[in-house]
Design a protein around this motif. Sequence first.
Motif, PDB file in Angstrom:
ATOM      1  N   LYS A  32      29.897  50.471  20.183  1.00 14.66           N
ATOM      2  CA  LYS A  32      31.208  50.558  20.820  1.00 14.66           C
ATOM      3  C   LYS A  32      32.294  50.822  19.784  1.00 14.66           C
ATOM      4  N   GLY A  65      37.183  41.609  27.716  1.00 10.85           N
ATOM      5  CA  GLY A  65      36.934  42.919  27.119  1.00 10.85           C
ATOM      6  C   GLY A  65      35.469  43.306  27.092  1.00 10.85           C
ATOM      7  N   GLY A  67      33.650  44.059  29.616  1.00 12.12           N
ATOM      8  CA  GLY A  67      33.328  45.081  30.607  1.00 12.12           C
ATOM      9  C   GLY A  67      33.069  44.548  32.006  1.00 12.12           C
ATOM     10  N   LYS A  68      33.404  43.283  32.231  1.00 12.57           N
ATOM     11  CA  LYS A  68      33.109  42.676  33.534  1.00 12.57           C
ATOM     12  C   LYS A  68      33.859  43.364  34.666  1.00 12.57           C
ATOM     13  N   SER A  69      35.166  43.523  34.480  1.00  8.51           N
ATOM     14  CA  SER A  69      35.969  44.147  35.545  1.00  8.51           C
ATOM     15  C   SER A  69      35.518  45.579  35.783  1.00  8.51           C
ATOM     16  N   THR A  70      35.204  46.262  34.707  1.00  6.54           N
ATOM     17  CA  THR A  70      34.743  47.637  34.838  1.00  6.54           C
ATOM     18  C   THR A  70      33.456  47.674  35.660  1.00  6.54           C
TER      19      THR A  70
HETATM   20  N1  LIG Z   1      41.293  52.537  32.030  1.00  4.97           N
HETATM   21  C1  LIG Z   1      40.794  52.235  30.819  1.00  4.97           C
HETATM   22  N2  LIG Z   1      40.998  53.076  29.778  1.00  4.97           N
HETATM   23  C2  LIG Z   1      40.495  52.782  28.560  1.00  4.97           C
HETATM   24  N3  LIG Z   1      39.790  51.696  28.261  1.00  4.97           N
HETATM   25  C3  LIG Z   1      39.565  50.824  29.245  1.00  4.97           C
HETATM   26  C4  LIG Z   1      40.047  51.042  30.570  1.00  4.97           C
HETATM   27  N4  LIG Z   1      39.673  50.002  31.355  1.00  4.97           N
HETATM   28  C5  LIG Z   1      38.982  49.179  30.545  1.00  4.97           C
HETATM   29  N5  LIG Z   1      38.906  49.665  29.289  1.00  4.97           N
HETATM   30  C6  LIG Z   1      38.205  49.057  28.146  1.00  4.97           C
HETATM   31  O1  LIG Z   1      36.892  48.744  28.572  1.00  4.97           O
HETATM   32  C7  LIG Z   1      36.494  47.500  28.054  1.00  4.97           C
HETATM   33  C8  LIG Z   1      36.129  46.566  29.178  1.00  4.97           C
HETATM   34  O2  LIG Z   1      37.271  46.209  29.905  1.00  4.97           O
HETATM   35  P1  LIG Z   1      37.220  45.248  31.156  1.00  4.97           P
HETATM   36  O3  LIG Z   1      36.166  45.725  32.069  1.00  4.97           O
HETATM   37  O4  LIG Z   1      38.588  45.127  31.691  1.00  4.97           O
HETATM   38  O5  LIG Z   1      36.774  43.873  30.488  1.00  4.97           O
HETATM   39  P2  LIG Z   1      36.790  42.411  31.091  1.00  4.97           P
HETATM   40  O6  LIG Z   1      37.077  42.486  32.537  1.00  4.97           O
HETATM   41  O7  LIG Z   1      35.434  41.888  30.772  1.00  4.97           O
HETATM   42  O8  LIG Z   1      37.843  41.667  30.332  1.00  4.97           O
HETATM   43  C9  LIG Z   1      37.646  47.001  27.198  1.00  4.97           C
HETATM   44  O9  LIG Z   1      37.363  47.350  25.861  1.00  4.97           O
HETATM   45  C10 LIG Z   1      38.828  47.753  27.713  1.00  4.97           C
HETATM   46  O10 LIG Z   1      39.756  47.938  26.690  1.00  4.97           O
END
Ligand SMILES: Nc1ncnc2c1ncn2[C@@H]1O[C@H](COP(=O)(O)OP(=O)(O)O)[C@@H](O)[C@H]1O
Lengths: 348, 296
Positions: A32, A65, A67-70
């Motif tokens: 990453k 960070g 990737g959970k939400s993603t």
């Molecule tokens: N729209 C986006 N553009 C660029 N990077 C993103 C975006 N959304 C999430 N990220 C990146 O993807 C990674 C996972 O984010 P996210 O899923 O929000 O994590 P979590 O929910 O576990 O805190 C992080 O490094 C974040 O910076």
Amino acid sequence: MADTKIEIRNLYKVFGSNPEAAMKHVHAGLSKQELLDQHGHVLGLRDINIKIKPKRIQVIMGLSGSGKSTLIRHINRLIEPTEGEVIVDGEDILAMLADELREFRRHKASMVFQRFGLLPHRTVSQNVAYGLSIQGIGEAEAVERSQRWIERVGLAGFEQHFPAQLSGGMQQRVGLARALATDAEILLMDEAFSALDPLIRTDMQNILLDLQEELHKTIVFITHDLDEALRIGDEISILRDGEVIQQGDPQSIIMRPADDYISDFIKDINRGRVLEVRSIMEKTNRATGPKMGMKTPLEDALQQLVGAGKDSGAVTGEDGKTIGKITMANAIAAMARPDREIEGQRYK
Amino acid sequence: MEFFNEFPEMGRSDLRDFKKAIDFGFRSFSRAYGDALESFFDPLLQFMIWFEKLLINSPWPIILAVIALLSWLGSRSWKLVFGSVACFIVIGYFGMWENTMATLAIISVATLVCIGLGIPLGIWMAKSNRVQATITPVLDVMQTIPSFVYLIPVVMLLGIGKVPGLIAVCIYAAPPIVRLTNLGIRLVDEEVLEASDAFGANYKQRLWGVQIPLALPNIFAGVNQTIMMALAMVVIASMIGVRGLGVPVLQAVSNQYLALGLMNGLAIVAIAIIFDRVSQKYGERLQAYRKGNGNG
Ligand SMILES: Nc1ncnc2c1ncn2[C@@H]1O[C@H](COP(=O)(O)OP(=O)(O)O)[C@@H](O)[C@H]1O
Ligand SMILES: [Mg+2]
């Protein structure tokens, strides 16, 4: 529908201006950090494979960070993957056209958000009815049909309040009721309780567990909090830097942490409270001493052994038959804070 | 050295030809399409005439009652209702009733036109960054270019009268509502929008159910500013044949009638203040739901 409700296969997500091009570096094995430094793309998820069982609570845990939400947003396709498959009830989510996807979101999967995501200009009852009114049901009927969910989450009497007039805990009850009101089989909860105070959080966890006992939904529950994960999860997947590093039921994760990262994660939990006798018993169908259910926490098991003045006890299965034997020494050893090296020997 | 002392300007006759060409071009355009444009705007003109007549011919107590009602509906404040009615009584007593009605008529129509064009434009701008990047400089020009400059082509095209006056007012007064509609929609909380998507809202449901209602306080601030700016154009509009409080002000300027200028000027100010206070109060009520009162 067999044993899998939601299946995620070889899922990758890269954020940036040209994710497809960046994918070949990911496949070439760049980490990453390297991908970010050398190519200016963020690796959100890497090669995720998860099978989520129907009617269970699948927890996805990881630090901020990771990737959970993603990940959870791929299930209802709020985020498009760069590569991979998402299958729900045998149906490919990614092949859906815009209106098929809308139908899926309206009827099949609803969502609860970390910061609630309530509509500030709608009252509590209008918020709870939101999913139904999106389905095209008239406002009055939608409000009426969602009333029982308002009562079910303990918001009766607050129907005419606006979200801003409620405390955080109550706002999230609205969020929960709104998600339940569409009768979707799948509930996606992205750190739904993380913004709440500890006491209220426990409250909400109880509400959720109560509801689940009755409703048997397939719940994908995201959290960064291990205690919450252990309390709620039937299954847990642990994410780090966009990768799943361990999956399993809570017991197996505590007994057999896959690496130092997870050991670190679990080092502060109250093992006596979380570990159950089934995880450390010796399998046998003959044992003496006090009888205890296989899901008895070690703490309680020890108390029973001490109370009975015995060195060992019998573990019973769901049907009441003896399935194993637990000894005082094993119980105490399992409760002691694990030392990685020794633990490695002991459990492998 | 001479090169640096004298700016290397275009040849004088070239410049004259250049200007002439533009003038000629526009004149032939206006000759070709002036009539068509005029008939295009005719319904608007008829409406303006009808509305102005309606205000002027209605008995004054009815107008006062309507004003009282509107300020009550807008502000829910007795103070403002009394204030507005008192202002209009004073205005009428000093002989400015008819001009005030004419001004109200053009302001109302101009505001309606600005809302009708401005809000859809703002919505479109909010939908696409490219549209926003295209329209923003146009709005900047509309707001900063001296109004006399666009009066020229407007009058060349449409002559002197209500419609060109209305167009001049709208050019000046429309930008705030476009800008604030766009801004308001763009400021809507991402998570609320995501929630609306997650529940399967389509574009319309999302726009009308979430974005517009949440942008409404901003949109309304835009309406308020638009009204204020339209009022500021009253005097200039009267130069191209719009009736109202601007006409006596113009007379006062050319004849040095201090009292006349002052009175009519103050009447414009009074109307502006009433509009402003009432619409601000209304705007506040629009966002009442944002205020928490304890933990309910
Ligand atoms: N729209 C986006 N553009 C660029 N990077 C993103 C975006 N959304 C999430 N990220 C990146 O993807 C990674 C996972 O984010 P996210 O899923 O929000 O994590 P979590 O929910 O576990 O805190 C992080 O490094 C974040 O910076
Ligand atoms: Mg998150």
